[in-house]
Design a protein around this motif. Structure first.
Motif, PDB file in Angstrom:
ATOM      1  N   THR A  98       0.876  -1.166   0.000  1.00 12.65           N
ATOM      2  CA  THR A  98       0.000   0.000   0.000  1.00 12.65           C
ATOM      3  C   THR A  98       0.913   1.214   0.000  1.00 12.65           C
ATOM      4  O   THR A  98       1.814   1.309   0.835  1.00 12.65           O
ATOM      5  CB  THR A  98      -0.928   0.007   1.219  1.00 12.65           C
ATOM      6  OG1 THR A  98      -1.748  -1.170   1.168  1.00 12.65           O
ATOM      7  CG2 THR A  98      -1.821   1.237   1.235  1.00 12.65           C
ATOM      8  N   VAL A  99       0.701   2.099  -0.965  1.00 14.85           N
ATOM      9  CA  VAL A  99       1.553   3.276  -1.143  1.00 14.85           C
ATOM     10  C   VAL A  99       0.725   4.534  -0.942  1.00 14.85           C
ATOM     11  O   VAL A  99      -0.387   4.643  -1.469  1.00 14.85           O
ATOM     12  CB  VAL A  99       2.179   3.288  -2.561  1.00 14.85           C
ATOM     13  CG1 VAL A  99       2.942   4.567  -2.817  1.00 14.85           C
ATOM     14  CG2 VAL A  99       3.074   2.082  -2.760  1.00 14.85           C
ATOM     15  N   THR A 100       1.282   5.469  -0.191  1.00 17.56           N
ATOM     16  CA  THR A 100       0.678   6.788  -0.038  1.00 17.56           C
ATOM     17  C   THR A 100       1.613   7.791  -0.688  1.00 17.56           C
ATOM     18  O   THR A 100       2.835   7.722  -0.495  1.00 17.56           O
ATOM     19  CB  THR A 100       0.471   7.141   1.447  1.00 17.56           C
ATOM     20  OG1 THR A 100      -0.372   6.146   2.032  1.00 17.56           O
ATOM     21  CG2 THR A 100      -0.166   8.509   1.610  1.00 17.56           C
ATOM     22  N   GLY A 101       1.046   8.686  -1.468  1.00 18.80           N
ATOM     23  CA  GLY A 101       1.823   9.717  -2.145  1.00 18.80           C
ATOM     24  C   GLY A 101       0.899  10.623  -2.933  1.00 18.80           C
ATOM     25  O   GLY A 101      -0.322  10.516  -2.835  1.00 18.80           O
ATOM     26  N   THR A 102       1.497  11.499  -3.722  1.00 21.51           N
ATOM     27  CA  THR A 102       0.674  12.389  -4.540  1.00 21.51           C
ATOM     28  C   THR A 102       0.637  11.881  -5.970  1.00 21.51           C
ATOM     29  O   THR A 102       1.652  11.434  -6.510  1.00 21.51           O
ATOM     30  CB  THR A 102       1.211  13.833  -4.509  1.00 21.51           C
ATOM     31  OG1 THR A 102       2.591  13.826  -4.850  1.00 21.51           O
ATOM     32  CG2 THR A 102       1.050  14.443  -3.135  1.00 21.51           C
ATOM     33  N   LEU A 103      -0.548  11.946  -6.566  1.00 22.16           N
ATOM     34  CA  LEU A 103      -0.726  11.508  -7.952  1.00 22.16           C
ATOM     35  C   LEU A 103      -0.392  12.654  -8.902  1.00 22.16           C
ATOM     36  O   LEU A 103      -0.756  13.801  -8.643  1.00 22.16           O
ATOM     37  CB  LEU A 103      -2.163  11.046  -8.191  1.00 22.16           C
ATOM     38  CG  LEU A 103      -2.601   9.800  -7.428  1.00 22.16           C
ATOM     39  CD1 LEU A 103      -4.080   9.527  -7.671  1.00 22.16           C
ATOM     40  CD2 LEU A 103      -1.770   8.594  -7.815  1.00 22.16           C
ATOM     41  N   HIS A 104       0.279  12.327  -9.993  1.00 22.88           N
ATOM     42  CA  HIS A 104       0.645  13.309 -11.013  1.00 22.88           C
ATOM     43  C   HIS A 104       0.335  12.707 -12.380  1.00 22.88           C
ATOM     44  O   HIS A 104       0.707  11.570 -12.645  1.00 22.88           O
ATOM     45  CB  HIS A 104       2.144  13.644 -10.927  1.00 22.88           C
ATOM     46  CG  HIS A 104       2.535  14.179  -9.594  1.00 22.88           C
ATOM     47  ND1 HIS A 104       2.466  15.523  -9.292  1.00 22.88           N
ATOM     48  CD2 HIS A 104       2.969  13.562  -8.464  1.00 22.88           C
ATOM     49  CE1 HIS A 104       2.864  15.704  -8.036  1.00 22.88           C
ATOM     50  NE2 HIS A 104       3.165  14.530  -7.521  1.00 22.88           N
ATOM     51  N   THR A 105      -0.356  13.472 -13.220  1.00 20.78           N
ATOM     52  CA  THR A 105      -0.714  13.001 -14.551  1.00 20.78           C
ATOM     53  C   THR A 105      -0.218  13.987 -15.593  1.00 20.78           C
ATOM     54  O   THR A 105      -0.433  15.196 -15.467  1.00 20.78           O
ATOM     55  CB  THR A 105      -2.241  12.828 -14.691  1.00 20.78           C
ATOM     56  OG1 THR A 105      -2.680  11.892 -13.697  1.00 20.78           O
ATOM     57  CG2 THR A 105      -2.619  12.315 -16.057  1.00 20.78           C
ATOM     58  N   ARG A 106       0.459  13.471 -16.614  1.00 17.85           N
ATOM     59  CA  ARG A 106       0.925  14.264 -17.749  1.00 17.85           C
ATOM     60  C   ARG A 106       0.732  13.436 -19.015  1.00 17.85           C
ATOM     61  O   ARG A 106       1.178  12.303 -19.081  1.00 17.85           O
ATOM     62  CB  ARG A 106       2.416  14.604 -17.638  1.00 17.85           C
ATOM     63  CG  ARG A 106       2.809  15.454 -16.469  1.00 17.85           C
ATOM     64  CD  ARG A 106       2.598  16.949 -16.758  1.00 17.85           C
ATOM     65  NE  ARG A 106       3.081  17.744 -15.651  1.00 17.85           N
ATOM     66  CZ  ARG A 106       2.351  18.090 -14.603  1.00 17.85           C
ATOM     67  NH1 ARG A 106       1.103  17.724 -14.522  1.00 17.85           N
ATOM     68  NH2 ARG A 106       2.859  18.822 -13.636  1.00 17.85           N
ATOM     69  N   HIS A 107       0.047  14.018 -19.981  1.00 15.51           N
ATOM     70  CA  HIS A 107      -0.122  13.401 -21.310  1.00 15.51           C
ATOM     71  C   HIS A 107      -0.614  11.957 -21.217  1.00 15.51           C
ATOM     72  O   HIS A 107      -0.121  11.075 -21.900  1.00 15.51           O
ATOM     73  CB  HIS A 107       1.179  13.478 -22.107  1.00 15.51           C
ATOM     74  CG  HIS A 107       1.682  14.876 -22.252  1.00 15.51           C
ATOM     75  ND1 HIS A 107       1.058  15.811 -23.045  1.00 15.51           N
ATOM     76  CD2 HIS A 107       2.729  15.509 -21.677  1.00 15.51           C
ATOM     77  CE1 HIS A 107       1.712  16.951 -22.967  1.00 15.51           C
ATOM     78  NE2 HIS A 107       2.735  16.806 -22.139  1.00 15.51           N
ATOM     79  N   GLY A 108      -1.561  11.708 -20.331  1.00 13.10           N
ATOM     80  CA  GLY A 108      -2.180  10.392 -20.232  1.00 13.10           C
ATOM     81  C   GLY A 108      -1.445   9.393 -19.345  1.00 13.10           C
ATOM     82  O   GLY A 108      -1.901   8.282 -19.152  1.00 13.10           O
ATOM     83  N   MET A 109      -0.286   9.767 -18.825  1.00 12.39           N
ATOM     84  CA  MET A 109       0.473   8.867 -17.952  1.00 12.39           C
ATOM     85  C   MET A 109       0.324   9.352 -16.517  1.00 12.39           C
ATOM     86  O   MET A 109       0.457  10.535 -16.239  1.00 12.39           O
ATOM     87  CB  MET A 109       1.946   8.860 -18.355  1.00 12.39           C
ATOM     88  CG  MET A 109       2.781   7.901 -17.540  1.00 12.39           C
ATOM     89  SD  MET A 109       4.515   7.904 -18.036  1.00 12.39           S
ATOM     90  CE  MET A 109       4.389   7.122 -19.617  1.00 12.39           C
TER      91      MET A 109
END
Length: 161
Positions: A98-109
């Motif tokens: 289980t991972v906690t962190g911030t999600l980042h999205t760029r160009h569909g990834m």
């Protein structure tokens, strides 16, 4: 003199925009298997049969990801403020975490900047690991971080007590 001023302003704007982009991001928590992105994307390698290979790939510094329980693939990213958490994640290649962190999205990834890792309910953050160690019952090799077989005698490694 103008070049220095322009360069300073440009650098300030870049740093400020980077800092602003990270402000206000709420932590997300995902659960899934730590996979080697190379192996998973090229031939969908995952699961217990691929755990040893995934561990080898992590040691080679190949990119890792989280294959979530609902089938989404996230790129595991090193968070600049807690870089140790990403290093801890690599030790669990081929295992469910289980991972906690911030999600980042760029160009569909989409990726997750890893801030905390927990395995079996025990949180691991940027510091020390309390993961089980595995030893050969015959004492052939030093303790290992992953289960498997002894490379010398072939016996199954057991949890060190």
């Amino acid at each position: 003199m103008r070049w220095a001023l322009l360069l300073s302003v440009a650098l300030f704007v870049k740093v400020a925009s980077f800092a602003f982009a990270h402000q206000g991001k709420k932590p997300a928590t995902v659960t899934g298997e730590v996979v080697c992105l190379t192996c998973y994307l090229t031939h969908e390698a995952k699961g217990e049969k691929h755990a040893q290979c995934a561990a080898n790939c992590a040691r080679k510094e190949l990119p890792m990801g989280i294959l979530t329980t609902d089938g989404k693939l996230l790129v595991a990213l090193e968070d600049h403020e807690s870089a140790g958490a990403y290093q801890q994640l690599k030790k669990f290649a081929g295992q469910k975490v289980t991972v906690t962190g911030t999600l980042h999205t760029r160009h569909g990834m989409t990726g997750i900047a890893v801030q905390k890792v927990s395995v079996g309910g025990a949180k691991q953050s940027s510091g020390k690991v309390s993961a089980a160690k595995y030893v050969c019952p015959m004492g052939c090799i030093p303790s290992q971080d992953k289960p498997g077989n002894c490379p010398k005698c072939g016996m199954k490694l057991v949890v060190q007590k």
